[in-house]
Scaffold this motif. Structure first.
Motif, mmCIF file in Angstrom:
data_model
loop_
_atom_site.group_PDB
_atom_site.id
_atom_site.type_symbol
_atom_site.label_atom_id
_atom_site.label_comp_id
_atom_site.label_asym_id
_atom_site.label_seq_id
_atom_site.Cartn_x
_atom_site.Cartn_y
_atom_site.Cartn_z
ATOM 1 N N ASP A 181 0.865 -1.174 0.000
ATOM 2 C CA ASP A 181 0.000 0.000 0.000
ATOM 3 C C ASP A 181 0.903 1.226 0.000
ATOM 4 O O ASP A 181 2.111 1.118 -0.276
ATOM 5 C CB ASP A 181 -0.973 0.007 1.191
ATOM 6 C CG ASP A 181 -0.260 -0.124 2.539
ATOM 7 O OD1 ASP A 181 0.833 0.445 2.680
ATOM 8 O OD2 ASP A 181 -0.809 -0.797 3.425
ATOM 9 N N ASN A 182 0.343 2.397 0.317
ATOM 10 C CA ASN A 182 1.133 3.632 0.241
ATOM 11 C C ASN A 182 2.281 3.678 1.245
ATOM 12 O O ASN A 182 3.248 4.407 1.054
ATOM 13 C CB ASN A 182 0.220 4.849 0.466
ATOM 14 C CG ASN A 182 -0.772 5.022 -0.657
ATOM 15 O OD1 ASN A 182 -0.500 4.623 -1.788
ATOM 16 N ND2 ASN A 182 -1.930 5.602 -0.359
ATOM 17 N N GLN A 183 2.183 2.917 2.331
ATOM 18 C CA GLN A 183 3.173 2.999 3.390
ATOM 19 C C GLN A 183 3.897 1.685 3.645
ATOM 20 O O GLN A 183 4.760 1.618 4.503
ATOM 21 C CB GLN A 183 2.509 3.473 4.690
ATOM 22 C CG GLN A 183 1.878 4.861 4.581
ATOM 23 C CD GLN A 183 1.200 5.286 5.874
ATOM 24 O OE1 GLN A 183 0.944 4.452 6.745
ATOM 25 N NE2 GLN A 183 0.928 6.568 6.006
ATOM 26 N N LYS A 184 3.547 0.640 2.931
ATOM 27 C CA LYS A 184 4.159 -0.658 3.147
ATOM 28 C C LYS A 184 4.624 -1.263 1.826
ATOM 29 O O LYS A 184 3.993 -1.085 0.793
ATOM 30 C CB LYS A 184 3.171 -1.618 3.819
ATOM 31 C CG LYS A 184 2.718 -1.189 5.214
ATOM 32 C CD LYS A 184 1.749 -2.212 5.791
ATOM 33 C CE LYS A 184 1.263 -1.787 7.175
ATOM 34 N NZ LYS A 184 0.311 -2.773 7.748
ATOM 35 N N SER A 185 5.712 -1.984 1.895
ATOM 36 C CA SER A 185 6.230 -2.688 0.728
ATOM 37 C C SER A 185 7.011 -3.911 1.195
ATOM 38 O O SER A 185 7.359 -4.039 2.371
ATOM 39 C CB SER A 185 7.122 -1.778 -0.114
ATOM 40 O OG SER A 185 8.241 -1.335 0.647
ATOM 41 N N LYS A 186 7.289 -4.791 0.258
ATOM 42 C CA LYS A 186 7.996 -6.027 0.576
ATOM 43 C C LYS A 186 9.047 -6.276 -0.477
ATOM 44 O O LYS A 186 8.775 -6.168 -1.675
ATOM 45 C CB LYS A 186 7.003 -7.188 0.645
ATOM 46 C CG LYS A 186 7.648 -8.536 0.963
ATOM 47 C CD LYS A 186 6.605 -9.593 1.298
ATOM 48 C CE LYS A 186 5.656 -9.857 0.151
ATOM 49 N NZ LYS A 186 4.707 -10.950 0.456
ATOM 50 N N ILE A 187 10.254 -6.617 -0.042
ATOM 51 C CA ILE A 187 11.354 -6.905 -0.947
ATOM 52 C C ILE A 187 11.798 -8.351 -0.724
ATOM 53 O O ILE A 187 12.030 -8.777 0.411
ATOM 54 C CB ILE A 187 12.544 -5.950 -0.711
ATOM 55 C CG1 ILE A 187 12.131 -4.513 -1.041
ATOM 56 C CG2 ILE A 187 13.740 -6.364 -1.566
ATOM 57 C CD1 ILE A 187 13.203 -3.487 -0.755
ATOM 58 N N ILE A 188 11.904 -9.093 -1.796
ATOM 59 C CA ILE A 188 12.329 -10.486 -1.733
ATOM 60 C C ILE A 188 13.586 -10.646 -2.575
ATOM 61 O O ILE A 188 13.616 -10.221 -3.743
ATOM 62 C CB ILE A 188 11.241 -11.443 -2.253
ATOM 63 C CG1 ILE A 188 9.944 -11.277 -1.450
ATOM 64 C CG2 ILE A 188 11.714 -12.892 -2.208
ATOM 65 C CD1 ILE A 188 8.794 -12.108 -1.980
ATOM 66 N N THR A 189 14.605 -11.213 -2.014
ATOM 67 C CA THR A 189 15.837 -11.517 -2.755
ATOM 68 C C THR A 189 16.086 -13.016 -2.673
ATOM 69 O O THR A 189 15.775 -13.665 -1.662
ATOM 70 C CB THR A 189 17.034 -10.757 -2.175
ATOM 71 O OG1 THR A 189 17.192 -11.090 -0.790
ATOM 72 C CG2 THR A 189 16.833 -9.255 -2.308
ATOM 73 N N SER A 190 16.625 -13.548 -3.739
ATOM 74 C CA SER A 190 16.864 -14.987 -3.791
ATOM 75 C C SER A 190 18.071 -15.263 -4.674
ATOM 76 O O SER A 190 18.267 -14.597 -5.697
ATOM 77 C CB SER A 190 15.631 -15.702 -4.333
ATOM 78 O OG SER A 190 15.878 -17.070 -4.526
ATOM 79 N N ASN A 191 18.893 -16.231 -4.248
ATOM 80 C CA ASN A 191 20.062 -16.594 -5.055
ATOM 81 C C ASN A 191 19.652 -17.273 -6.355
ATOM 82 O O ASN A 191 20.282 -17.089 -7.389
ATOM 83 C CB ASN A 191 20.995 -17.520 -4.261
ATOM 84 C CG ASN A 191 21.748 -16.757 -3.181
ATOM 85 O OD1 ASN A 191 22.000 -15.563 -3.314
ATOM 86 N ND2 ASN A 191 22.099 -17.452 -2.097
ATOM 87 N N ASN A 192 18.590 -18.071 -6.302
ATOM 88 C CA ASN A 192 18.109 -18.732 -7.514
ATOM 89 C C ASN A 192 16.647 -19.086 -7.348
ATOM 90 O O ASN A 192 16.103 -19.054 -6.240
ATOM 91 C CB ASN A 192 18.944 -19.981 -7.844
ATOM 92 C CG ASN A 192 19.012 -20.949 -6.679
ATOM 93 O OD1 ASN A 192 18.063 -21.678 -6.412
ATOM 94 N ND2 ASN A 192 20.140 -20.949 -5.960
ATOM 95 N N GLY A 209 17.076 -17.332 0.135
ATOM 96 C CA GLY A 209 16.919 -15.890 0.055
ATOM 97 C C GLY A 209 16.348 -15.296 1.318
ATOM 98 O O GLY A 209 16.383 -15.916 2.399
ATOM 99 N N GLY A 210 15.816 -14.087 1.200
ATOM 100 C CA GLY A 210 15.259 -13.406 2.350
ATOM 101 C C GLY A 210 14.133 -12.473 1.955
ATOM 102 O O GLY A 210 14.017 -12.058 0.793
ATOM 103 N N ILE A 211 13.297 -12.155 2.948
ATOM 104 C CA ILE A 211 12.158 -11.252 2.751
ATOM 105 C C ILE A 211 12.310 -10.071 3.706
ATOM 106 O O ILE A 211 12.523 -10.264 4.911
ATOM 107 C CB ILE A 211 10.817 -11.961 3.016
ATOM 108 C CG1 ILE A 211 10.654 -13.164 2.085
ATOM 109 C CG2 ILE A 211 9.650 -10.989 2.826
ATOM 110 C CD1 ILE A 211 9.413 -13.994 2.390
ATOM 111 N N ILE A 212 12.228 -8.881 3.155
ATOM 112 C CA ILE A 212 12.308 -7.667 3.958
ATOM 113 C C ILE A 212 10.965 -6.964 3.870
ATOM 114 O O ILE A 212 10.539 -6.564 2.782
ATOM 115 C CB ILE A 212 13.424 -6.730 3.462
ATOM 116 C CG1 ILE A 212 14.763 -7.458 3.436
ATOM 117 C CG2 ILE A 212 13.496 -5.485 4.329
ATOM 118 C CD1 ILE A 212 15.896 -6.638 2.839
#
Length: 375
Positions: A181-192, A209-212
Motif C-alpha cells: 500500500d502507500n506505506q508498506k512494501s515487501k522486498i524479496i531476494t533470492s540466489n536462484n 533468500g530473504g524477505i524484507i
C-alpha cells in the motif's frame, strides 16, 4: 419500371458500401492491432488474449466508418451513372431529380437504423467484453518478458529484476519488490529460483533468500531456504476498469434522465460523479444523434445530380460536393464536444441535423420558385 430502377440503384450503393466498409474496417483494425501489441510485449498477456481483445473492437471500427463510407458510396455510384450516361434512364422514365433525392433519403433510413442499433446495443457490450477478458486473464507471457539485468514492471505494484536465467526457467539472483500500500512494501531476494506454471497462472519457486518487510513504523527481515511466490494474484498493468464508452446504454440513459429532469429513480454510482455527466451526455449523443447526420450526408451526396447553371461552379461541382460532404462529416464528429450536460444546450446541438435537412429542402424550394417539378 421505376421500382426496377430504384432497386438497381440501391443494390449498387449497398454492394459498394459493404465492400468499402469491409476493406476500410480491416485496414483500420490492422493498424489498431499493431498499436495494441503492447498488451503482449509490455503487459504480458497471451496472443489468444491479444487477438480476442482486438477482434472485439471490430464493431466499433465499423460503426465509426459508416457515415463516411455511405457518403462515398452514393457519391461514387451517382458519379459513375453520370459518367456512363446511365443517369439518363431515370429521366427517360419520367423520374424527376427530386424523386431520386427523396429515394436516397428514404434509403438512408436503413443505415441510420443500423448504426443506432450497433451504437446502442452491440458496440458497448463488445467493448466491455474485451475489457473483462483482459481483467480475468493472467500474465501469460511472463517468461518471455523477463530480461537479463533489467527491471520489469509487468503487473501493478510489482517490480522484478533477474541477473540471469536459462531456457528451462531457472533464475539466478532474483530481486522482487511488491508495493503493499502507500506505506508498506515487501522486498524479496533470492540466489536462484524457477518459474512454474500452474492452472491458475505462474508461480516463482525461490531458494536461499530473504524477505524484507518495509513499513512506516518498523522493518523486519525473514530468511528462507525455499518459498513460493504466486504471481496469479497480481493484475496486469492494462487498464481494466470500465470506461463510459463501454457502459451499457440503459445506465447512461438513466444518468441523463436524472440529470436533465432531476429525478431520483435508480441512481447509478456513475451518475454521482459530476465530471462524468458531461462525458455521459457526449457518449449518448454519439450513439443516438450522430447517426442522424447520415440523412444530411445522403442529401449532400445526391446533390451531385443537380448541375449548377453557373459554368464556373459547374466546373468544380463534383469537387464542391465532395468537400462539402467531408466537411459535414468532420463537423458532425466535432459537434459532440459542444455537449455539456445542459438540457437546453444539448437539445439545440441535437437538433442541428434535423435543421440542416429542413434547410436543404428550403434552398431547393427557393431555387425552383416553390415548384419542384422544375427540378
Amino acid at each position: 419500371m421505376n421500382k426496377l430502377i430504384y432497386r438497381k440503384l440501391s443494390y449498387d450503393i449497398l454492394i459498394f458500401f459493404l465492400i468499402a466498409s469491409f476493406c476500410i474496417s480491416i485496414i483500420i483494425w490492422v493498424i489498431q492491432a499493431v498499436n495494441y501489441l503492447e498488451i503482449v510485449s509490455d503487459d504480458g498477456h497471451s496472443l489468444k488474449t491479444y487477438f480476442t481483445y482486438t477482434l472485439l473492437s471490430l464493431p466499433k471500427i465499423f460503426t465509426r466508418t459508416i457515415v463516411f463510407v455511405f457518403f462515398l458510396s452514393i457519391f461514387i455510384i451517382l458519379n459513375k451513372y453520370e459518367t456512363q450516361n446511365e443517369i439518363l434512364v431515370f429521366w427517360i422514365n419520367g423520374l424527376k431529380k427530386i424523386n431520386l433525392i427523396n429515394f436516397i433519403l428514404r434509403f438512408s433510413i436503413l443505415f441510420v437504423i443500423c448504426q443506432i442499433f450497433l451504437n446502442l446495443f452491440v458496440v458497448p457490450p463488445a467493448q466491455n467484453l474485451g475489457r473483462d477478458y483482459l481483467k480475468v486473464s493472467n500474465i501469460d507471457f511472463l517468461p518471455k518478458l523477463i530480461t537479463k539485468q533489467k527491471f520489469i514492471d509487468v503487473a501493478k505494484n510489482l517490480t522484478m529484476f533477474v541477473e540471469d536465467y536459462d531456457d528451462e526457467g531457472n533464475l539466478y539472483k532474483v530481486y522482487i519488490k511488491e508495493e503493499l500500500d502507500n506505506q508498506k512494501s515487501k522486498i524479496i531476494t533470492s540466489n536462484n529460483g524457477k518459474i512454474i506454471q500452474s492452472s491458475e497462472g505462474y508461480i516463482l519457486k525461490l531458494f536461499d533468500g530473504g524477505i524484507i518487510n518495509l513499513a512506516l513504523e518498523k522493518t523486519y527481515n525473514l530468511n528462507f531456504s525455499s518459498t513460493e511466490y504466486d504471481l496469479s494474484n497480481f493484475s496486469p498493468k492494462t487498464i481494466t476498469h470500465q470506461k463510459i464508452q463501454e457502459t451499457e446504454t440503459r445506465r447512461l440513459f438513466l444518468c441523463l434522465v436524472n440529470k436533465y429532469f432531476e429525478t431520483n429513480n435508480e441512481i447509478e454510482p456513475l451518475c454521482t460523479d459530476g465530471g462524468a455527466i458531461e462525458q455521459i451526455a457526449q457518449e449518448m449523443f454519439k450513439r443516438s444523434i450522430l447517426p442522424l447526420y447520415i440523412f444530411v450526408i445522403s442529401l449532400v451526396a445526391s446533390s451531385l445530380i443537380i448541375s449548377p447553371k453557373n459554368k464556373f461552379f459547374g466546373r468544380f461541382h463534383k469537387v464542391n460536393i465532395f468537400i462539402c460532404g467531408v466537411g459535414l462529416i468532420i463537423f458532425s464528429q466535432f459537434s459532440s464536444r459542444f455537449i455539456d450536460g445542459s438540457l437546453i444546450n444539448d437539445m439545440i446541438i441535437s437538433l442541428i441535423p434535423i435543421t440542416l435537412i429542413l434547410l436543404y429542402y428550403l434552398i431547393i424550394f427557393i431555387k425552383t420558385n416553390f415548384n419542384l417539378t422544375k427540378l
